[in-house]
Design an enzyme around this catalytic site. Structure first.
Site, PDB file in Angstrom:
ATOM      1  N   CYS A   1       1.096  -0.897  -0.488  1.00  0.00           N
ATOM      2  CA  CYS A   1      -0.168   0.275  -0.243  1.00  0.00           C
ATOM      3  C   CYS A   1       0.813   1.145   0.041  1.00  0.00           C
ATOM      4  O   CYS A   1       1.415   1.760  -1.080  1.00  0.00           O
ATOM      5  CB  CYS A   1      -0.801  -0.075   1.389  1.00  0.00           C
ATOM      6  SG  CYS A   1      -2.489   1.212   1.339  1.00  0.00           S
TER       7      CYS A   1
ATOM      8  N   HIS B   1      -3.399  -4.890   0.381  1.00  0.00           N
ATOM      9  CA  HIS B   1      -2.896  -5.954   1.964  1.00  0.00           C
ATOM     10  C   HIS B   1      -3.344  -7.506   1.228  1.00  0.00           C
ATOM     11  O   HIS B   1      -4.263  -7.780   2.460  1.00  0.00           O
ATOM     12  CB  HIS B   1      -3.560  -4.836   2.913  1.00  0.00           C
ATOM     13  CG  HIS B   1      -3.478  -3.792   2.690  1.00  0.00           C
ATOM     14  ND1 HIS B   1      -2.849  -2.773   4.024  1.00  0.00           N
ATOM     15  CD2 HIS B   1      -4.020  -2.940   2.655  1.00  0.00           C
ATOM     16  CE1 HIS B   1      -2.343  -2.357   3.626  1.00  0.00           C
ATOM     17  NE2 HIS B   1      -3.194  -1.691   3.049  1.00  0.00           N
TER      18      HIS B   1
ATOM     19  N   GLU C   1      -1.300  -9.034   3.381  1.00  0.00           N
ATOM     20  CA  GLU C   1      -2.468 -10.025   4.951  1.00  0.00           C
ATOM     21  C   GLU C   1      -2.872 -10.511   4.844  1.00  0.00           C
ATOM     22  O   GLU C   1      -3.364 -11.579   5.892  1.00  0.00           O
ATOM     23  CB  GLU C   1      -0.688  -9.387   5.937  1.00  0.00           C
ATOM     24  CG  GLU C   1      -1.235  -7.738   5.746  1.00  0.00           C
ATOM     25  CD  GLU C   1      -1.655  -6.186   4.938  1.00  0.00           C
ATOM     26  OE1 GLU C   1      -1.623  -5.371   5.424  1.00  0.00           O
ATOM     27  OE2 GLU C   1      -1.036  -7.064   4.085  1.00  0.00           O
TER      28      GLU C   1
END
Length: 543
Positions: free
Chosen positions: A380, A515, A517
């Site tokens: 990001c 993102h 994750e």
């Protein structure tokens, strides 16, 4: 019909109700049951989207674009079931809905009160959409006694009477502190916490007691006697060496058996825990070590990067190595040379963030990684800073910057004013509200065939990832950047929004606007994190 498990907390906050809920959900799942986990947050914010990471920690984003509590990340990682916006609600959201209905005239002139209007809204939320599940686990945020939580406790008290007999169980998570001078665990805080809970009409069925040592039989007996629970329902929640050991530890302590007994359900089959045991074997017996520097803005509050920490751990599990994290405040690099801080690391990760503070330090971290051939992962904001670094130092655009920091002659990164969500056009402006106005949730990205990132995704040419941003790299600079080696290897399907950049001649340098994750699981490590840690392993042999 679904059965309901309500998880409350007492004595102190941050005891791990979210982890306990996730672990119990995983245990019930391992017995063949279908589970759903939900979180009730008593704060007045509509969602945590505009809350400081220092106060709230990470904002976990779901596929459908909800900004939610970080505990929903635990739920997803432990059960594999994607959370949705219907799995988290706040007092602020409930009040907003009630006031909207009142203004519309839905209540036909009635006086709006906490009981029954607020409590009914909470109950409706808890009960909605659960027909396909065997168990619904509902975590109540905060601790018993918090004034903000009273409507939620009243609602779950009423629910036990509303539901059929043996369809609701209360679990109370509490702390048994050890006093070294006395040489014993103290049960009095738990007794007082349960007393407070009982004073509002809730009798816990199970006590889940956080402790760093075995609970003596006499203390169990005392807790059962004074808290009015069976001695077998006093469950020892011992500290463990990693969070993925929690399900097995809770099973060994008898939590899942006691829950089924509380519902009057005969234990059918023991849970299948081999996959959890294999994960723990890899965590406890790594075949190597790598060190990853996280150059961020909120490094003083590790919960701000909860999913990121877990995703890096998953990358280590995939590669059978231990991932050591070196936390570095990015502002340091605005005053000091990054080299002494980064020369020993095997990879550099610059995570998401907002605002100008520390941005120049992140740019210098990206420059160090590019020039020294150290694996770099920009997520990001970390991707945006890598693009600005390339524009300044490779293309020669000295004034390259982001409009997030103020007016600039060379807006390499700018505010998105419109984008497609499915077939609908979303629009934003600089003067708009901050809350709920970002590009949120799952969006597709088209990958260049043959690119490194396509190879990381197993040759895929289209992926779907979760986003949370309002600024985007400016495609007007795409050709000039690509001429100097920074390839735009992933774009939105309409070709308007850059999603992924990479250097082809670098050992591993990838920036992503999304993102990843948020979608990583211990049993399914995200391919980008698995590949990043693999590159760090290669680099570790060169240091």
């Amino acid at each position: 019909m679904a059965r309901y498990i309500f998880i409350t907390g007492g004595v102190v906050s941050s005891l791990g109700k979210g982890l306990a809920s996730a672990a119990l959900g995983a245990l019930l799942q391992a017995r063949g049951y279908k589970v759903r986990l939900r979180k009730l947050d008593p704060y007045l914010n509509l969602d945590p989207g505009t809350m400081s990471p220092y106060q709230h920690g990470e904002v976990f984003v779901t596929d459908d674009g909800a900004e939610t509590d970080l505990d929903l990340g635990h739920y997803e990682r432990f059960t594999g079931r994607p959370a949705t916006k219907a799995d988290n609600i706040t007092t602020g959201r409930i009040y907003q809905d009630i006031i909207t209905k009142e203004r519309r005239g839905d209540y036909l002139g009635a006086t709006i009160q906490v009981v029954p209007h607020v409590t009914n809204a909470i109950k409706e939320f808890v009960l909605d959409g659960n027909d396909d599940y065997d168990f619904v686990l509902v975590e109540i945020g905060g601790t018993v006694g918090d004034i903000e939580g009273l409507p939620f406790f009243e609602a779950i008290r009423q629910l036990k009477n509303d539901l059929p007999r043996d369809h609701a169980v209360y679990i109370h998570l509490t702390l048994l502190p050890y006093i070294p001078s006395a040489g014993e665990l103290k049960t009095k805080p738990t007794q007082h916490s349960v007393k407070e809970l009982r004073s509002i009409g809730i009798q816990p069925d199970i006590l889940l007691c956080r402790t760093d040592r075995e609970i003596p039989k006499e203390e169990r007996r005392k807790l059962g006697l004074f808290c009015n629970v069976r001695e077998s329902a006093v469950i020892e929640a011992r500290d463990v060496d990693n969070i993925y050991a929690v399900p097995e530890a809770y099973h060994n302590a008898g939590l899942d058996d006691e829950v089924l007994a509380a519902f009057g359900i005969a234990s059918r089959i023991p849970p299948e825990l081999r996959s959890w045991q294999q994960i723990n074997e890899r965590v406890r017996n790594p075949e190597g070590n790598v060190t990853i520097a996280i150059v961020g803005k909120y490094t003083g509050m590790k919960d701000a990067y909860k999913s990121l920490i877990e995703a890096l751990s998953h990358g280590g599990i995939a590669n059978k190595v231990k991932v050591n994290l070196d936390w570095i405040e990015s502002e340091i690099f605005e005053k000091e040379d990054p080299a002494p801080f980064l020369e020993h690391v095997n990879g550099i990760l610059v995570p998401g963030g907002f605002g100008q503070r520390g941005a120049e330090g992140k740019i210098r971290a990206a420059q160090f990684a590019r020039e020294r051939d150290v694996p770099y992962f920009g997520i990001c904001f970390g991707m945006q800073m890598a693009v600005i670094e390339a524009a300044r130092n490779l293309v020669g655009i000295e004034d390259a910057n982001s409009t997030e920091f103020g007016p600039t002659k060379e807006p390499l990164v700018g505010l998105m004013t419109e984008w497609l969500r499915g077939n609908e056009l979303e629009k934003r402006s600089q003067a708009g509200d901050l809350g709920g106005t970002m590009r949120l949730g799952a969006y597709p990205a088209a990958l260049n065939r043959g690119s490194r990132v396509s190879q990381v995704y197993g040759g895929a040419t289209e992926i779907s990832e979760r986003h949370r941003h309002r600024y985007e790299v400016n495609t007007a600079y795409k050709d000039r950047l690509e001429q100097h080696g920074l390839k735009f290897s992933g774009l939105s399907p309409d070709g308007v929004l850059p999603e992924i950049v990479e250097y082809e001649d670098h050992p591993w340098f990838i920036g992503v606007q999304f993102h990843p994750e948020l979608k990583s699981r211990p049993f399914e490590p995200h391919p980008l994190f698995a590949s990043f840690i693999q590159a760090a392993m290669v680099q570790s042999r060169l240091v």
